[in-house]
Design a protein around this motif. Sequence first.
Motif, PDB file in Angstrom:
ATOM      1  N   ALA A  51     -30.876  78.725 -21.096  1.00 17.69           N
ATOM      2  CA  ALA A  51     -32.257  78.204 -21.294  1.00 17.69           C
ATOM      3  C   ALA A  51     -32.131  77.080 -19.546  1.00 17.69           C
ATOM      4  N   TYR A  52     -30.940  77.081 -19.372  1.00 14.04           N
ATOM      5  CA  TYR A  52     -31.530  76.004 -17.479  1.00 14.04           C
ATOM      6  C   TYR A  52     -31.109  77.066 -16.510  1.00 14.04           C
ATOM      7  N   ASP A  53     -31.417  78.723 -16.959  1.00 14.92           N
ATOM      8  CA  ASP A  53     -31.238  79.350 -15.748  1.00 14.92           C
ATOM      9  C   ASP A  53     -29.943  79.033 -14.970  1.00 14.92           C
ATOM     10  N   GLY A  54     -28.539  79.098 -15.623  1.00 17.21           N
ATOM     11  CA  GLY A  54     -27.574  79.021 -14.856  1.00 17.21           C
ATOM     12  C   GLY A  54     -27.740  77.703 -14.441  1.00 17.21           C
ATOM     13  N   ILE A  83     -27.883  73.377 -31.596  1.00 17.83           N
ATOM     14  CA  ILE A  83     -28.509  73.774 -30.935  1.00 17.83           C
ATOM     15  C   ILE A  83     -28.992  73.420 -29.597  1.00 17.83           C
ATOM     16  N   THR A  84     -29.674  74.165 -29.012  1.00 18.23           N
ATOM     17  CA  THR A  84     -30.182  73.583 -27.603  1.00 18.23           C
ATOM     18  C   THR A  84     -30.494  72.306 -27.065  1.00 18.23           C
ATOM     19  N   ALA A  85     -31.374  72.380 -28.154  1.00 14.40           N
ATOM     20  CA  ALA A  85     -32.510  70.869 -27.986  1.00 14.40           C
ATOM     21  C   ALA A  85     -31.471  69.963 -28.214  1.00 14.40           C
ATOM     22  N   ASN A  86     -30.459  69.745 -28.740  1.00 18.10           N
ATOM     23  CA  ASN A  86     -28.693  68.886 -28.604  1.00 18.10           C
ATOM     24  C   ASN A  86     -27.876  69.424 -27.652  1.00 18.10           C
ATOM     25  N   GLY A  87     -28.329  70.280 -26.427  1.00 16.08           N
ATOM     26  CA  GLY A  87     -27.316  70.571 -24.886  1.00 16.08           C
ATOM     27  C   GLY A  87     -28.054  70.257 -23.921  1.00 16.08           C
ATOM     28  N   LEU A  88     -27.324  70.292 -23.327  1.00 17.66           N
ATOM     29  CA  LEU A  88     -27.273  69.946 -21.502  1.00 17.66           C
ATOM     30  C   LEU A  88     -26.504  70.932 -20.764  1.00 17.66           C
ATOM     31  N   SER A  89     -26.893  72.065 -20.224  1.00 19.02           N
ATOM     32  CA  SER A  89     -25.962  72.443 -18.809  1.00 19.02           C
ATOM     33  C   SER A  89     -25.466  71.310 -17.420  1.00 19.02           C
ATOM     34  N   LEU A  90     -24.525  71.540 -17.703  1.00 18.03           N
ATOM     35  CA  LEU A  90     -23.975  70.152 -16.948  1.00 18.03           C
ATOM     36  C   LEU A  90     -22.967  71.407 -16.758  1.00 18.03           C
ATOM     37  N   CYS A  91     -22.772  70.706 -15.224  1.00 17.09           N
ATOM     38  CA  CYS A  91     -21.334  71.036 -14.833  1.00 17.09           C
ATOM     39  C   CYS A  91     -19.808  69.903 -14.975  1.00 17.09           C
ATOM     40  N   LYS A  92     -18.865  70.430 -14.476  1.00 16.60           N
ATOM     41  CA  LYS A  92     -17.656  70.547 -15.272  1.00 16.60           C
ATOM     42  C   LYS A  92     -17.633  68.820 -15.186  1.00 16.60           C
ATOM     43  N   ARG A 143     -37.081  76.289 -19.298  1.00 20.66           N
ATOM     44  CA  ARG A 143     -38.851  76.494 -19.321  1.00 20.66           C
ATOM     45  C   ARG A 143     -39.407  76.292 -20.399  1.00 20.66           C
ATOM     46  N   ARG A 144     -38.849  77.023 -21.830  1.00 21.38           N
ATOM     47  CA  ARG A 144     -38.993  77.465 -23.200  1.00 21.38           C
ATOM     48  C   ARG A 144     -38.957  75.113 -23.734  1.00 21.38           C
ATOM     49  N   PRO A 149     -33.828  69.316 -23.707  1.00 22.77           N
ATOM     50  CA  PRO A 149     -33.964  68.041 -24.697  1.00 22.77           C
ATOM     51  C   PRO A 149     -34.753  67.631 -25.186  1.00 22.77           C
ATOM     52  N   ASP A 150     -33.941  67.033 -26.826  1.00 24.45           N
ATOM     53  CA  ASP A 150     -34.466  66.125 -27.747  1.00 24.45           C
ATOM     54  C   ASP A 150     -34.393  65.356 -27.637  1.00 24.45           C
ATOM     55  N   PRO A 151     -35.829  64.346 -27.244  1.00 25.84           N
ATOM     56  CA  PRO A 151     -35.657  62.684 -26.901  1.00 25.84           C
ATOM     57  C   PRO A 151     -35.292  61.867 -27.665  1.00 25.84           C
ATOM     58  N   ILE A 152     -35.484  62.582 -29.350  1.00 22.64           N
ATOM     59  CA  ILE A 152     -34.712  61.426 -30.097  1.00 22.64           C
ATOM     60  C   ILE A 152     -33.223  61.635 -29.820  1.00 22.64           C
ATOM     61  N   ARG A 153     -32.737  62.686 -30.600  1.00 21.69           N
ATOM     62  CA  ARG A 153     -31.171  62.446 -29.527  1.00 21.69           C
ATOM     63  C   ARG A 153     -30.844  62.170 -28.483  1.00 21.69           C
ATOM     64  N   LEU A 154     -31.131  62.248 -27.657  1.00 20.85           N
ATOM     65  CA  LEU A 154     -31.043  61.580 -26.038  1.00 20.85           C
ATOM     66  C   LEU A 154     -31.149  60.574 -25.793  1.00 20.85           C
ATOM     67  N   GLU A 155     -32.229  59.389 -26.659  1.00 15.78           N
ATOM     68  CA  GLU A 155     -32.449  58.101 -27.500  1.00 15.78           C
ATOM     69  C   GLU A 155     -31.159  57.854 -27.783  1.00 15.78           C
ATOM     70  N   TRP A 156     -30.252  58.617 -28.634  1.00 19.08           N
ATOM     71  CA  TRP A 156     -29.462  57.942 -29.552  1.00 19.08           C
ATOM     72  C   TRP A 156     -28.574  57.945 -28.703  1.00 19.08           C
TER      73      TRP A 156
END
Length: 167
Positions: A51-54, A83-92, A143-144, A149-156
Amino acid sequence: MTAPGEVLLALDRTPGGGGGIAIEIDGRAYGAREAKTRLHQHGFRTRVITAYDGRCAMCELRHPSLLDGAHIVPDGHPDGLAITANGLSLCKIHHAAYDQRFIGVRPDMVIEVDDDLLHEVDGPMLRHGLQDLHRERLRVLPRRRVDRPDPIRLEWRYTQFRERRDA
């Protein structure tokens, strides 16, 4: 090369080295253990990184082998769905800093760095890899809209970051 259980003796003949004897023991040992495996993790990681284009959402690193699918709400929490909305693509490095609450992401996608870390003096990785992210927006988003990221989860999660910072 030493065999298991053998001891290696080395004479120190370097100038100023003290001329002592160094003893090194190969302390490697192996055992088997039973571990609980998150069977959903591979699929979650794949979906998030795709989803984050690698790329890393924070620094845009484009090496998928150095990227993780980082949970916003942790996997062990009841709301920590894979689920993808509960994720961030992050380097190590950014994943570790996020999990340790050295960095947080606000619901408006702005990154904040812990105050203590902001004022710490260390090498270029700290300065450019973490401190320079303070008040920057995430650089990469899916893009989609459904994958963002789900703003409610980010706020938590941001609340968890602030609590660590304020403690």
